[in-house]
Scaffold this motif. Structure first.
Motif, PDB file in Angstrom:
ATOM      1  N   MET A 380     -17.865  -4.208   2.655  1.00 47.39           N
ATOM      2  CA  MET A 380     -18.369  -5.562   2.395  1.00 47.39           C
ATOM      3  C   MET A 380     -19.872  -5.625   2.629  1.00 47.39           C
ATOM      4  SD  MET A 380     -19.668  -8.454   4.006  1.00 47.39           S
ATOM      5  CE  MET A 380     -19.204  -8.223   5.741  1.00 47.39           C
ATOM      6  N   LEU A 381     -20.322  -5.064   3.752  1.00 47.53           N
ATOM      7  CA  LEU A 381     -21.742  -5.051   4.061  1.00 47.53           C
ATOM      8  C   LEU A 381     -22.523  -4.275   2.998  1.00 47.53           C
ATOM      9  CD1 LEU A 381     -24.283  -5.264   5.827  1.00 47.53           C
ATOM     10  CD2 LEU A 381     -23.374  -3.420   7.239  1.00 47.53           C
ATOM     11  N   ALA A 382     -22.035  -3.097   2.655  1.00 49.39           N
ATOM     12  CA  ALA A 382     -22.752  -2.244   1.703  1.00 49.39           C
ATOM     13  C   ALA A 382     -22.805  -2.865   0.319  1.00 49.39           C
ATOM     14  CB  ALA A 382     -22.089  -0.870   1.649  1.00 49.39           C
ATOM     15  N   GLU A 383     -21.699  -3.425  -0.161  1.00 49.97           N
ATOM     16  CA  GLU A 383     -21.667  -4.027  -1.498  1.00 49.97           C
ATOM     17  C   GLU A 383     -22.676  -5.162  -1.623  1.00 49.97           C
ATOM     18  OE1 GLU A 383     -17.024  -3.319  -2.913  1.00 49.97           O
ATOM     19  OE2 GLU A 383     -17.646  -5.259  -2.085  1.00 49.97           O
ATOM     20  N   ASN A 384     -22.782  -5.972  -0.589  1.00 52.06           N
ATOM     21  CA  ASN A 384     -23.734  -7.075  -0.630  1.00 52.06           C
ATOM     22  C   ASN A 384     -25.164  -6.589  -0.506  1.00 52.06           C
ATOM     23  OD1 ASN A 384     -22.463 -10.053  -0.468  1.00 52.06           O
ATOM     24  ND2 ASN A 384     -21.049  -8.595   0.472  1.00 52.06           N
ATOM     25  N   TYR A 385     -25.381  -5.569   0.318  1.00 44.80           N
ATOM     26  CA  TYR A 385     -26.739  -5.097   0.550  1.00 44.80           C
ATOM     27  C   TYR A 385     -27.332  -4.453  -0.702  1.00 44.80           C
ATOM     28  CZ  TYR A 385     -30.697  -3.356   3.277  1.00 44.80           C
ATOM     29  OH  TYR A 385     -31.969  -3.132   3.785  1.00 44.80           O
ATOM     30  N   VAL A 386     -26.536  -3.645  -1.426  1.00 41.67           N
ATOM     31  CA  VAL A 386     -27.064  -3.000  -2.637  1.00 41.67           C
ATOM     32  C   VAL A 386     -27.134  -3.977  -3.796  1.00 41.67           C
ATOM     33  CG1 VAL A 386     -26.222  -0.725  -1.953  1.00 41.67           C
ATOM     34  CG2 VAL A 386     -24.811  -2.157  -3.445  1.00 41.67           C
ATOM     35  N   GLY A 387     -26.463  -5.139  -3.669  1.00 40.44           N
ATOM     36  CA  GLY A 387     -26.536  -6.167  -4.692  1.00 40.44           C
ATOM     37  C   GLY A 387     -25.262  -6.335  -5.462  1.00 40.44           C
ATOM     38  N   LEU A 388     -24.737  -7.549  -5.492  1.00 39.78           N
ATOM     39  CA  LEU A 388     -23.537  -7.839  -6.264  1.00 39.78           C
ATOM     40  C   LEU A 388     -23.873  -7.754  -7.756  1.00 39.78           C
ATOM     41  CD1 LEU A 388     -22.174 -10.872  -4.204  1.00 39.78           C
ATOM     42  CD2 LEU A 388     -21.447  -8.477  -4.085  1.00 39.78           C
ATOM     43  N   PRO A 389     -22.893  -7.448  -8.586  1.00 40.02           N
ATOM     44  CA  PRO A 389     -23.170  -7.329 -10.030  1.00 40.02           C
ATOM     45  C   PRO A 389     -23.603  -8.666 -10.624  1.00 40.02           C
ATOM     46  CG  PRO A 389     -20.810  -7.268  -9.606  1.00 40.02           C
ATOM     47  CD  PRO A 389     -21.472  -7.184  -8.283  1.00 40.02           C
ATOM     48  N   PHE A 390     -24.394  -8.616 -11.691  1.00 38.98           N
ATOM     49  CA  PHE A 390     -24.816  -9.828 -12.374  1.00 38.98           C
ATOM     50  C   PHE A 390     -23.635 -10.472 -13.093  1.00 38.98           C
ATOM     51  CE2 PHE A 390     -29.023  -7.480 -12.594  1.00 38.98           C
ATOM     52  CZ  PHE A 390     -29.558  -8.184 -11.550  1.00 38.98           C
TER      53      PHE A 390
END
Length: 390
Positions: A380-390
């Motif tokens: 969860m932390l990593a997905e948000n940090y690298v950026g959620l998809p447009f």
């Protein structure tokens, strides 16, 4: 004058939107109230999501970012006198972030705009959008003692939190949401090598700290300070002593210190304005929302607004459809609120709050401890940090 899109503001959001529009053959003029030198002097964020980096490539200005930027596959969270690595690359299926300063992004976009012979008007005073609730908006500004008018199809308000764009909207037509945090970040830049190869976020009883960098020879460091603190009261020696006290022992010992070349205190706030469209006026970036810098989302969130707005304008001019324009606010806000949530969570988890008490401190500790016992929580932390998809 007449153009298709007037962009108010020459920060990264306005420049990126302008460059994408130019490449698509859509005429635009950028109005900026300050000088070009002043825009380039602003020190801001430096962590780019993959999606933001891809947009710079799409705009044709990503070459220097790839040459000089630092790709990072993870970062460290420090607590209990230990460093724990968050493997962004492994947790997200190969994604990473770029460490590349916002000033450099701005410089690249300005160079691209000049190369395209696109019009930017700096030191434009008293910029005002008019009649954006109808079919024929226009923007006025003052320069060299004269008032000028630009007729256009659309106005993009990319002029920041204190800009005129949001202030031009009738109060009854806009709703704002805000949380002001009871502390700020004291930050310095120094020409010393970074203490780590990747960013280090620290939770400590004395407060939050962040070890970042702009290059392999220039470091950017922050410590949490009270809202009432003044930068004049912080000598370089005091700052270095304070940040080292908040880091694990070996990290503090390895830190190279030196004279600061910039020092400032930034207040922290969360802010959202809804909606982000008012007739033919569209807000983007800090004009519509602010996030605390803990989650590295400010510049990236502005880029996602530009993604949606550019796609909508291109659809309008190329495909003769208004669907994207009509859906712009809803699409942008859906991503904005997710980024607001993540930035609030990072801020709440890593900072000390005046009314936190021992219970709140134990909750923070449990949250951080749980992160490194659960791959799902780390993901969860990593997905948000690298950026959620447009």
């Amino acid at each position: 004058m007449r153009t298709q899109v007037v962009i108010i503001g020459s920060g990264p959001a306005g420049l990126l939107l302008g460059q994408l529009l130019v490449n698509a053959g859509i005429d635009n003029i950028i109005l900026e109230r300050t000088s070009k030198a002043h825009v380039l002097s602003r020190i801001r964020a430096g962590v780019l999501e993959e999606g933001t980096a891809a947009m710079l490539d799409e705009a044709g200005v990503g070459e220097r970012m790839h040459r000089e930027g630092l790709p990072h596959d993870g970062f460290d969270l420090a607590f209990d006198n230990r460093r724990h690595r968050v493997d962004l690359h492994g947790l997200t299926g190969g994604k990473r972030v770029f460490v590349y300063g916002q000033t450099e992004v701005t410089h690249d976009l300005m160079d691209g705009r000049e190369a395209a012979n696109a019009v930017s008007i700096y030191e434009a005073g008293n910029v005002q959008p008019h009649d954006f609730d109808g079919d024929h908006p226009f923007v006025t500004y003052e320069k060299d003692g004269k008032t000028h008018r630009i007729d256009c199809d659309f106005v993009a308000g990319c002029d920041g939190f204190h800009g005129v764009s949001r202030k031009s909207v009738p109060e009854a037509a806009i709703e704002t949401f805000e949380r002001v945090y009871p502390f700020g970040w004291l930050g310095i830049i120094a020409d010393v090598p970074p203490v780590g190869e990747e960013l280090i976020y620290a939770n400590h009883p004395r407060g939050f700290a962040l070890c970042s960098m702009r290059s392999t020879t220039r470091s950017r460091y922050y410590v949490q300070v009270g809202a009432e603190e003044r930068v004049e009261d912080w000598s370089d020696e005091r700052f270095w002593d304070e940040i080292r006290s908040r880091l694990p022992g070996r990290t503090a010992e390895a830190m190279v210190t030196g004279p600061s070349i910039e020092k400032s205190i930034a207040p922290l706030r969360s802010f959202v304005a809804e909606p982000m469209r008012f007739g033919r006026l569209f807000l983007a970036g800090d004009a519509a929302h602010i996030v605390p810098p803990t989650g590295a989302k400010g510049l990236n969130l502005a880029a996602s607004d530009v993604r949606y707005l550019f796609d909508a304008l291109r659809e309008f001019y190329i495909e003769k459809s208004s669907a994207g324009l009509n859906d712009y606010s809803n699409r942008a806000l859906a991503r904005v609120w997710k980024a607001e949530r993540f930035s609030w969570w990072m801020t709440s988890t890593l900072h000390r709050f005046p009314d936190q008490g021992t219970f709140g401190q134990r909750i923070q500790h449990a949250e951080l401890d749980y992160l490194f016992q659960s791959r799902a929580a780390l993901t969860m932390l990593a997905e948000n940090y690298v950026g959620l998809p447009f």
